[in-house]
Design an enzyme around this catalytic site. Structure first.
Site, PDB file in Angstrom:
ATOM      1  N   ASN A   1     -31.689  53.958 -75.240  1.00  0.00           N
ATOM      2  CA  ASN A   1     -32.677  55.170 -75.879  1.00  0.00           C
ATOM      3  C   ASN A   1     -31.999  56.456 -76.089  1.00  0.00           C
ATOM      4  OD1 ASN A   1     -34.359  57.038 -75.564  1.00  0.00           O
ATOM      5  ND2 ASN A   1     -34.810  57.199 -73.265  1.00  0.00           N
ATOM      6  N   LYS A  14     -32.840  59.423 -77.257  1.00  0.00           N
ATOM      7  CA  LYS A  14     -33.544  60.436 -76.707  1.00  0.00           C
ATOM      8  C   LYS A  14     -33.837  61.143 -77.933  1.00  0.00           C
ATOM      9  CE  LYS A  14     -32.060  59.462 -72.547  1.00  0.00           C
ATOM     10  NZ  LYS A  14     -32.291  60.505 -70.711  1.00  0.00           N
ATOM     11  N   HIS A  66     -41.431  57.591 -69.586  1.00  0.00           N
ATOM     12  CA  HIS A  66     -40.065  57.177 -69.580  1.00  0.00           C
ATOM     13  C   HIS A  66     -40.352  58.963 -68.644  1.00  0.00           C
ATOM     14  CE1 HIS A  66     -35.534  59.559 -69.702  1.00  0.00           C
ATOM     15  NE2 HIS A  66     -35.415  58.340 -69.919  1.00  0.00           N
ATOM     16  N   GLU A  80     -38.428  61.337 -68.501  1.00  0.00           N
ATOM     17  CA  GLU A  80     -38.891  62.962 -69.427  1.00  0.00           C
ATOM     18  C   GLU A  80     -40.144  63.343 -69.430  1.00  0.00           C
ATOM     19  OE1 GLU A  80     -35.349  61.751 -71.705  1.00  0.00           O
ATOM     20  OE2 GLU A  80     -34.312  61.576 -70.204  1.00  0.00           O
ATOM     21  N   GLU A 114     -36.021  52.697 -63.276  1.00  0.00           N
ATOM     22  CA  GLU A 114     -34.802  53.676 -64.123  1.00  0.00           C
ATOM     23  C   GLU A 114     -34.632  55.181 -62.747  1.00  0.00           C
ATOM     24  OE1 GLU A 114     -34.286  54.146 -67.648  1.00  0.00           O
ATOM     25  OE2 GLU A 114     -35.898  55.457 -67.802  1.00  0.00           O
ATOM     26  N   GLY A 134     -28.740  59.871 -66.652  1.00  0.00           N
ATOM     27  CA  GLY A 134     -28.101  61.107 -67.466  1.00  0.00           C
ATOM     28  C   GLY A 134     -27.171  62.142 -66.077  1.00  0.00           C
ATOM     29  N   SER A 155     -27.821  55.374 -66.015  1.00  0.00           N
ATOM     30  CA  SER A 155     -26.088  55.948 -66.001  1.00  0.00           C
ATOM     31  C   SER A 155     -25.764  54.343 -65.992  1.00  0.00           C
ATOM     32  CB  SER A 155     -25.653  57.106 -65.088  1.00  0.00           C
ATOM     33  OG  SER A 155     -26.051  58.092 -64.984  1.00  0.00           O
TER      34      SER A 155
HETATM   35  C1  PEP Z   1     -32.961  56.736 -70.218  1.00  0.00           C
HETATM   36  O1  PEP Z   1     -33.071  57.688 -70.343  1.00  0.00           O
HETATM   37  O2  PEP Z   1     -33.801  56.191 -69.856  1.00  0.00           O
HETATM   38  C2  PEP Z   1     -31.435  56.408 -68.756  1.00  0.00           C
HETATM   39  C3  PEP Z   1     -31.145  55.576 -68.692  1.00  0.00           C
HETATM   40  O3  PEP Z   1     -30.269  57.578 -69.810  1.00  0.00           O
HETATM   41  P1  PEP Z   1     -28.847  57.671 -68.695  1.00  0.00           P
HETATM   42  O4  PEP Z   1     -27.826  55.948 -69.259  1.00  0.00           O
HETATM   43  O5  PEP Z   1     -27.900  58.811 -69.754  1.00  0.00           O
HETATM   44  O6  PEP Z   1     -28.985  57.655 -67.663  1.00  0.00           O
END
Ligand code: PEP
Length: 254
Positions: free
Chosen positions: A10, A12, A97, A99, A169, A175, A215
């Site tokens: 992803n 973003k 997601h 966000e 997630e 992040g 992460s």
């Molecule tokens: C994400 O945005 O779905 C995500 C898992 O980001 P990151 O790997 O940077 O934590």
């Protein structure tokens, strides 16, 4: 597992057109470095999808969109429909997601509609769920994630549900550099699969891919991907580097 392995990146709202193009070319040209047993999917920004579909034409890397609307056409300025995505060669689309839930107040009902609209045009929804730190610490995180799943997915038929990919997630791990431990992730993945099996049967539950996101990096992917109910990863930051992304894809145990 076998047919359930998916490694998804992803991107973003990162990278301009030239930077994104360079990354997609790096990924496409290093196809041999990726795990050929896993489906590799990238989710670049919407305006680049058409060109990138052309660039990936002779490649096994699949293209995903980060968002879509629930209708297929009409007066919805600024939105993109599942039909339009399909016409660009998009195979996957993120739904829910954290966000989007947070900044664009997307609720259970809207997410359920997006999933149905995507399935109608044969795009695989990647349904994201997961709790914030406050929910994790208040110890109702299991109930919270189960409710996200039930409210947005449980009105589907078993056939349709089996086409959905779920990404767990934990928001506190996205992040932040703070990954869930393999045990914490496995606990929720197992609960999700069991909950689906209870209402839709074992066959449906076992056919579904449940990805971990938060992460994920080359140095923690192996342990996470070794868990029985973790079928792959949804990767943000580390997917912006073709080498790290490829390394994650090869982190499955034999
Ligand atoms: C994400 O945005 O779905 C995500 C898992 O980001 P990151 O790997 O940077 O934590």
């Amino acid at each position: 597992m076998n047919n359930r392995k998916i490694i998804a990146g992803n991107w973003k709202m990162n990278l301009d057109y030239n930077e994104s193009k360079e990354l997609i070319q790096n990924i496409a040209s290093s196809e041999d470095d990726f795990n050929s047993d896993a489906e590799v999917v990238v989710f670049p920004s919407m305006p680049f999808l058409s060109v990138f579909h052309e660039l990936l034409k002779d490649n096994n890397v699949r293209l995903g969109a980060q968002n879509c609307y629930v209708k297929n056409s009409g007066a919805f300025t600024g939105e993109t429909s599942p039909t339009q995505l399909k016409s660009l060669g998009v195979s996957y689309c993120l739904v829910g997601h954290s966000e989007r839930r947070d900044y664009f107040t997307e609720d259970y009902e809207l997410l359920a509609k997006k999933i149905k609209a995507l399935l109608e045009v044969n795009i695989t929804p990647v349904f994201c769920c997961g709790e914030k730190l406050q929910v994790r610490e208040s110890n109702v995180y299991k109930e919270f994630v189960m409710r996200q799943i039930e409210e947005s997915l449980f009105s589907l038929s078993p056939q349709d549900l089996s086409k959905v990919v779920i990404a767990y997630e934990p928001v506190w791990a996205i992040g932040t550099g703070k990954t869930a431990t393999a045990e914490q992730a496995q606990e929720i993945h197992h609960l999700i699969r069991n909950r689906i099996a209870k209402d839709f049967g074992e066959k449906t539950a076992n056919s579904m891919s449940i990805l971990y996101g938060g992460s994920m990096k080359p140095d923690n992917a192996r342990e996470l991907l070794a868990q029985k109910d973790i079928d792959g990863g949804l990767i943000g930051g580390a997917s912006l580097d073709a080498d790290m992304f490829a390394q994650i894809s090869t982190s499955y145990s034999e």
